[in-house]
Design a protein around this motif. Structure first.
Motif, PDB file in Angstrom:
ATOM      1  N   ILE A 196       0.765   6.694  -4.601  1.00  0.00           N
ATOM      2  CA  ILE A 196       1.270   6.611  -3.224  1.00  0.00           C
ATOM      3  C   ILE A 196       2.498   7.498  -3.042  1.00  0.00           C
ATOM      4  O   ILE A 196       2.642   8.185  -2.035  1.00  0.00           O
ATOM      5  CB  ILE A 196       1.591   5.141  -2.872  1.00  0.00           C
ATOM      6  CG1 ILE A 196       0.306   4.299  -2.904  1.00  0.00           C
ATOM      7  CG2 ILE A 196       2.252   5.060  -1.495  1.00  0.00           C
ATOM      8  CD1 ILE A 196       0.539   2.816  -2.757  1.00  0.00           C
ATOM      9  N   GLY A 198       2.328   8.612   2.396  1.00  0.00           N
ATOM     10  CA  GLY A 198       2.108   7.469   1.522  1.00  0.00           C
ATOM     11  C   GLY A 198       1.448   6.296   2.228  1.00  0.00           C
ATOM     12  O   GLY A 198       0.711   5.519   1.607  1.00  0.00           O
ATOM     13  N   ALA A 224      -2.447   5.820   2.117  1.00  0.00           N
ATOM     14  CA  ALA A 224      -3.130   5.401   0.886  1.00  0.00           C
ATOM     15  C   ALA A 224      -4.123   4.270   1.137  1.00  0.00           C
ATOM     16  O   ALA A 224      -5.178   4.212   0.505  1.00  0.00           O
ATOM     17  CB  ALA A 224      -2.097   4.987  -0.160  1.00  0.00           C
ATOM     18  N   ALA A 261       5.668   3.672  -1.457  1.00  0.00           N
ATOM     19  CA  ALA A 261       5.292   3.398  -2.854  1.00  0.00           C
ATOM     20  C   ALA A 261       5.644   1.981  -3.279  1.00  0.00           C
ATOM     21  O   ALA A 261       5.081   1.471  -4.264  1.00  0.00           O
ATOM     22  CB  ALA A 261       5.972   4.409  -3.773  1.00  0.00           C
ATOM     23  N   VAL A 304      -5.510   3.032  -5.039  1.00  0.00           N
ATOM     24  CA  VAL A 304      -5.803   4.064  -4.040  1.00  0.00           C
ATOM     25  C   VAL A 304      -7.198   4.594  -4.315  1.00  0.00           C
ATOM     26  O   VAL A 304      -7.524   4.988  -5.427  1.00  0.00           O
ATOM     27  CB  VAL A 304      -4.775   5.221  -4.127  1.00  0.00           C
ATOM     28  CG1 VAL A 304      -5.095   6.292  -3.095  1.00  0.00           C
ATOM     29  CG2 VAL A 304      -3.373   4.686  -3.926  1.00  0.00           C
TER      30      VAL A 304
END
Length: 635
Positions: free
Chosen positions: A54, A65, A68, A119, A126
């Motif tokens: 991510i 990100g 994801a 993140a 993912v």
């Protein structure tokens, strides 16, 4: 027309998308992104941790990100999609903050902050398809960008050829377009209406130094800043004095001095402490110490116009322009130190143009700084600008012309990215005013290219070509756009555009007379200052004041009660002083510039100068009143 007014310099051939300095900066920016792309790709391909995947997506794309776990089938997926869109919007806003305040830290901090924030979200692995989608999207975006740039280059080359052919065809029409004659009036005079408009500036200038009643305080980073209101009110007063009242000291000179002294108030230049910190990562609050032409150059021109219109050199005295920080730190400057700083910054800038807000380079601001140096040369018999003129002109043409032959409003010195030409006619018109002193042939060319946009095929004036937002206060009004375009039209001698702009200004923002002062509702203070400059304008008037200021000598008006007496005209020559004043009742007027103990007659009344070359005389006024002061025995 003079021979130098009949030449039309063509646009330079369009052989490359960007100038060499701009290309190097964009290349450096692209390399930086490629490094982030490589880092993000490495995390996506080599790492086995979801959070690092991510993070990698967040490095590749601002807000990436959040993609994801985005999809269109589940509530959570749609939420992530919306979060990604919001992240991209946040990054776009950070770029606006960077442009508006010079805060170069905002975009990278927002980008990296979103990458790290995404993140930390734990929503499972993912999917490989998501990673493939990211790389496919990047490839498609890169291809589209390449095709767009190639198409832009081809179209711009064709446009440049067409425009140059059109420009060459205008040579026979220059006398028709630039129809105004140069001001040959021996003693030009302001109307009462003009005087009442001048009072708008004088009332604000002549209040106590620490008071700013009547000024607008919206922000101190962009065009509504107080410093610009001070600058352009001062320019208006100076150009008015140079044309109409060169033989009057009194409140006209006091107003110019006050507007310069107000620039030293900390509230006016305090913005630089923040801008320098978050734009240059330096803690020095002195607005003159580092590239900051929006203060140094503008104030230097303010000083230059004061000297050119009055013959005085007050601000050439060492330390006359001193800035005092609340901490007690003092930064001592004067006209010469400002000009030296401008010279240094021009020669050390890769663009040979100086940044305004940290990192952003504006061609308009740089023509103002160049005008200041030229005026300083003319007043002190120096040739400073001669050492810079060629390089300045070359870089202006090579780095700041877009594909359509227009000067870009501004460009990032660090990235090479330029703001597109937005804002309608005004940002294209106003540089022509200052360019007429710096490079008259470029001013004429750019004006001709702009002028095509101001009239439709039937010859009707296109008001939609003017931005409906006032630059000076961000309100909904075309006042600043009309005033600035009229200003350039007056300087270049385009009577048709000047009349059309002033008529449109009056129609959309009517004049209001209140307590002897004319103002326009919804028009900014900045717009009032620019309009005052335009009303004082005449063909090549600014160029004359900058390059060949007229000496002030002979008898002059001095102390007069303001606003009880308004001076519409004051000119001195070998025959003495001739002035036109508006007042009622009996008033005492001051005279200066006389021969010590000399004998004079003021409207036939005997006057004797004192040992300090001054005198006073009592006069009866009934509205518009003429005054003639001559040496005893003069005609």
């Amino acid at each position: 027309m003079a021979p130098e007014d009949t030449a039309i310099v063509p646009l330079p051939p369009y052989r490359r998308l960007f100038g060499p300095v701009t290309q190097a900066r964009i290349g450096r920016l692209l390399l930086l992104y490629l490094l982030m792309l490589a880092a993000g790709s490495a995390l996506l391909v080599l790492s086995r941790h979801d959070q690092l995947h991510i993070l990698g997506m967040g490095l590749i794309l601002p807000g990436g990100g959040f993609l994801a776990h985005a999809d269109l089938c589940t509530a959570g997926g749609i939420g992530h999609l919306l979060a990604a869109a919001a992240g991209m919007g946040a990054f776009a806003f950070s770029v606006l903050v960077w442009f508006g305040t010079g805060n170069i830290l905002a975009p990278p901090l927002v980008w990296l902050g979103m990458a790290v924030g995404a993140a930390t979200m734990r929503h499972g692995a993912v999917r490989a398809s998501t990673i493939e989608m990211v790389f496919t999207g990047l490839a498609l975006a890169g291809a589209a960008l390449g095709l767009a740039m190639a198409a832009r280059f081809a179209l711009a080359r064709r446009r440049r050829t067409i425009d140059n052919a059109w420009l060459s065809g205008q040579a026979g029409r220059l006398g028709e377009i630039f129809s105004a004659t140069r001001d040959t009036a021996v003693m030009p005079e302001m109307s009462l209406d003009h005087l009442q408009r001048l009072r708008f500036a004088l009332d604000r200038a002549l209040q106590p130094l620490d008071q700013f009643n009547g000024f607008e305080r919206i922000d101190q980073f962009q065009t509504a800043a107080t410093r610009y209101q001070l600058n352009f009110l001062a320019y208006g007063v100076a150009l008015t004095q140079a044309r109409y009242t060169p033989a009057f000291r009194g409140y006209m000179q006091a107003a110019q001095i006050a507007l310069l002294d107000k620039q030293t108030q900390h509230r006016v230049w305090s913005y630089w402490g923040l801008e320098n910190l978050w734009g240059n990562l330096q803690a020095d609050p002195d607005p003159v110490a580092r590239e900051n032409i929006m203060y140094t150059g503008f104030v230097a021109l303010q000083m230059a116009l004061f000297s050119a219109s009055t013959g005085r050199r007050d601000f050439s005295q060492a330390g006359r322009f001193t800035l005092t920080h609340p901490s007690g730190q003092r930064y001592t400057h004067d006209a010469s130190s400002l000009v030296r700083r401008l010279e240094h910054e021009y020669t050390t800038s890769p663009y040979y143009l100086i940044a305004c807000e940290p990192n952003w380079v504006y061609p308009l601001c740089n023509t103002i700084g160049a005008s200041a140096i030229m005026a300083f040369d003319a007043q002190h018999g120096e040739q400073r600008w001669a050492h810079h003129a060629s390089d300045f002109r070359h870089n202006l043409e090579a780095e700041f012309l877009d594909g359509s032959g227009r000067y870009v409003p501004c460009k990032s010195a660090r990235t090479g990215l330029a703001l597109p030409a937005i804002g309608g006619a005004m940002p294209l018109a106003m540089p022509c005013f200052f360019l007429n002193a710096v490079a008259p042939d470029l001013a004429r060319r750019q004006w001709l290219l702009l002028r095509r946009r101001l009239f439709d095929s039937a010859g009707a004036f296109r008001r939609r070509a003017f931005w409906p937002i006032d630059t000076g206060n961000y309100g909904f009004s075309r006042a600043s756009a009309y005033s600035a375009t009229a200003l350039a039209a007056a300087e270049l001698g385009d009577s048709a555009v000047y009349r059309a702009c002033m008529d449109a200004l009056e129609a959309e923002c009517p004049s209001v007379l209140k307590n002897g002062v004319i103002h326009r509702q919804r028009a900014s203070v900045w717009a009032h200052g620019v309009e005052l400059m335009a009303r004082a304008g005449t063909r090549d008037g600014f160029r004359q004041v900058i390059g060949a200021p007229r000496p002030v000598a002979g008898p002059q008006l001095d102390e007069l009660p303001y606003p009880a007496i308004l001076v519409a005209s004051a000119h001195a020559d070998a025959m003495g002083l001739r002035a036109v004043l508006y007042a009622d009742g009996v008033h005492t007027i001051g005279l200066c510039g006389l021969q010590a103990n000399g004998q004079y007659r003021a409207n036939g009344v005997a006057v004797t100068a004192d040992a300090d070359d001054k005198a006073s005389v009592s006069m009866a006024f009934d509205g518009r009143t003429n005054l003639h002061v001559e040496a005893q025995g003069g005609r």
